[in-house]
Design a protein around this motif. Structure first.
Motif, mmCIF file in Angstrom:
data_model
loop_
_atom_site.group_PDB
_atom_site.id
_atom_site.type_symbol
_atom_site.label_atom_id
_atom_site.label_comp_id
_atom_site.label_asym_id
_atom_site.label_seq_id
_atom_site.Cartn_x
_atom_site.Cartn_y
_atom_site.Cartn_z
ATOM 1 N N VAL A 82 0.834 -1.196 0.000
ATOM 2 C CA VAL A 82 0.000 0.000 0.000
ATOM 3 C C VAL A 82 0.873 1.253 0.000
ATOM 4 O O VAL A 82 1.809 1.378 0.780
ATOM 5 C CB VAL A 82 -0.943 0.016 1.225
ATOM 6 N N LYS A 83 0.531 2.174 -0.912
ATOM 7 C CA LYS A 83 1.230 3.451 -1.022
ATOM 8 C C LYS A 83 0.314 4.581 -0.558
ATOM 9 O O LYS A 83 -0.907 4.411 -0.490
ATOM 10 C CB LYS A 83 1.668 3.685 -2.469
ATOM 11 N N LYS A 84 0.913 5.723 -0.267
ATOM 12 C CA LYS A 84 0.163 6.888 0.213
ATOM 13 C C LYS A 84 -0.969 7.237 -0.763
ATOM 14 O O LYS A 84 -0.766 7.278 -1.971
ATOM 15 C CB LYS A 84 1.102 8.079 0.362
ATOM 16 N N GLY A 85 -2.158 7.454 -0.216
ATOM 17 C CA GLY A 85 -3.303 7.859 -1.010
ATOM 18 C C GLY A 85 -4.110 6.719 -1.604
ATOM 19 O O GLY A 85 -5.147 6.955 -2.220
ATOM 20 N N GLU A 86 -3.654 5.482 -1.433
ATOM 21 C CA GLU A 86 -4.386 4.351 -2.009
ATOM 22 C C GLU A 86 -5.541 3.919 -1.107
ATOM 23 O O GLU A 86 -5.500 4.070 0.107
ATOM 24 C CB GLU A 86 -3.453 3.159 -2.244
ATOM 25 N N THR A 87 -6.543 3.362 -1.754
ATOM 26 C CA THR A 87 -7.683 2.741 -1.076
ATOM 27 C C THR A 87 -7.862 1.357 -1.688
ATOM 28 O O THR A 87 -7.307 1.066 -2.752
ATOM 29 C CB THR A 87 -8.975 3.553 -1.306
ATOM 30 N N LEU A 88 -8.650 0.525 -1.034
ATOM 31 C CA LEU A 88 -8.924 -0.790 -1.623
ATOM 32 C C LEU A 88 -9.610 -0.633 -2.963
ATOM 33 O O LEU A 88 -9.375 -1.411 -3.883
ATOM 34 C CB LEU A 88 -9.776 -1.654 -0.685
ATOM 35 N N TRP A 89 -10.447 0.383 -3.104
ATOM 36 C CA TRP A 89 -11.141 0.643 -4.365
ATOM 37 C C TRP A 89 -10.124 0.904 -5.476
ATOM 38 O O TRP A 89 -10.195 0.312 -6.555
ATOM 39 C CB TRP A 89 -12.077 1.837 -4.193
ATOM 40 N N LYS A 90 -9.147 1.788 -5.213
ATOM 41 C CA LYS A 90 -8.123 2.117 -6.218
ATOM 42 C C LYS A 90 -7.255 0.913 -6.557
ATOM 43 O O LYS A 90 -6.884 0.706 -7.715
ATOM 44 C CB LYS A 90 -7.239 3.264 -5.723
ATOM 45 N N ILE A 91 -6.941 0.122 -5.548
ATOM 46 C CA ILE A 91 -6.119 -1.075 -5.783
ATOM 47 C C ILE A 91 -6.887 -2.074 -6.647
ATOM 48 O O ILE A 91 -6.335 -2.664 -7.573
ATOM 49 C CB ILE A 91 -5.675 -1.694 -4.444
ATOM 50 N N ALA A 92 -8.190 -2.234 -6.378
ATOM 51 C CA ALA A 92 -9.026 -3.135 -7.185
ATOM 52 C C ALA A 92 -9.113 -2.644 -8.628
ATOM 53 O O ALA A 92 -9.076 -3.450 -9.560
ATOM 54 C CB ALA A 92 -10.416 -3.265 -6.574
ATOM 55 N N GLU A 93 -9.210 -1.332 -8.821
ATOM 56 C CA GLU A 93 -9.221 -0.794 -10.187
ATOM 57 C C GLU A 93 -7.930 -1.144 -10.910
ATOM 58 O O GLU A 93 -7.945 -1.518 -12.087
ATOM 59 C CB GLU A 93 -9.387 0.729 -10.159
ATOM 60 N N GLN A 94 -6.820 -1.047 -10.200
ATOM 61 C CA GLN A 94 -5.515 -1.340 -10.800
ATOM 62 C C GLN A 94 -5.387 -2.801 -11.216
ATOM 63 O O GLN A 94 -4.922 -3.104 -12.310
ATOM 64 C CB GLN A 94 -4.409 -0.991 -9.793
ATOM 65 N N TYR A 95 -5.810 -3.722 -10.352
ATOM 66 C CA TYR A 95 -5.628 -5.151 -10.632
ATOM 67 C C TYR A 95 -6.770 -5.782 -11.411
ATOM 68 O O TYR A 95 -6.548 -6.721 -12.172
ATOM 69 C CB TYR A 95 -5.404 -5.931 -9.328
ATOM 70 N N TYR A 96 -7.999 -5.317 -11.186
ATOM 71 C CA TYR A 96 -9.159 -5.968 -11.780
ATOM 72 C C TYR A 96 -9.894 -5.113 -12.806
ATOM 73 O O TYR A 96 -10.810 -5.598 -13.458
ATOM 74 C CB TYR A 96 -10.175 -6.373 -10.702
ATOM 75 N N GLY A 97 -9.556 -3.826 -12.879
ATOM 76 C CA GLY A 97 -10.230 -2.944 -13.814
ATOM 77 C C GLY A 97 -11.550 -2.393 -13.294
ATOM 78 O O GLY A 97 -12.264 -1.720 -14.020
ATOM 79 N N GLY A 98 -11.875 -2.690 -12.043
ATOM 80 C CA GLY A 98 -13.122 -2.195 -11.460
ATOM 81 C C GLY A 98 -13.029 -2.106 -9.954
ATOM 82 O O GLY A 98 -12.697 -3.083 -9.283
ATOM 83 N N GLY A 99 -13.307 -0.926 -9.418
ATOM 84 C CA GLY A 99 -13.204 -0.713 -7.976
ATOM 85 C C GLY A 99 -14.204 -1.495 -7.154
ATOM 86 O O GLY A 99 -13.963 -1.798 -5.992
ATOM 87 N N SER A 100 -15.345 -1.841 -7.774
ATOM 88 C CA SER A 100 -16.376 -2.562 -7.018
ATOM 89 C C SER A 100 -15.905 -3.946 -6.571
ATOM 90 O O SER A 100 -16.537 -4.564 -5.715
ATOM 91 C CB SER A 100 -17.659 -2.680 -7.838
ATOM 92 N N LEU A 101 -14.794 -4.417 -7.106
ATOM 93 C CA LEU A 101 -14.254 -5.719 -6.704
ATOM 94 C C LEU A 101 -13.320 -5.607 -5.497
ATOM 95 O O LEU A 101 -12.648 -6.580 -5.142
ATOM 96 C CB LEU A 101 -13.523 -6.366 -7.888
#
Length: 66
Positions: A20-39
């Motif tokens: 985890v880096k500064k400013g990240e949320t689980l939503w942003k991380i999910a967007e990065q890996y899965y293409g959708g924050g809802s995951l």
């Protein structure tokens, strides 16, 4: 006798890790890996051993990305 035996009797672990880096949320991380924050709940469920609240992640935490 071979030296190329696979660990754990042939099982292979494809788990990815994210620090985890500064400013990240689980939503942003999910967007990065899965293409959708809802995951983001997938990441939370895979890390229940270290996360008690999906809104409280810390910089430097290593999260399992299933």
């Amino acid at each position: 006798m071979t030296t190329t035996e696979e660990p754990s009797g042939g099982s292979w672990d494809a788990t990815q890790w994210h620090e985890v880096k500064k400013g990240e949320t689980l939503w942003k991380i999910a967007e990065q890996y899965y293409g959708g924050g809802s995951l983001h709940t997938k990441i939370f469920e895979a890390n229940r051993d270290v996360l008690k609240d999906p809104n409280l992640i810390r910089i430097g935490q290593r999260l399992r990305i299933p």
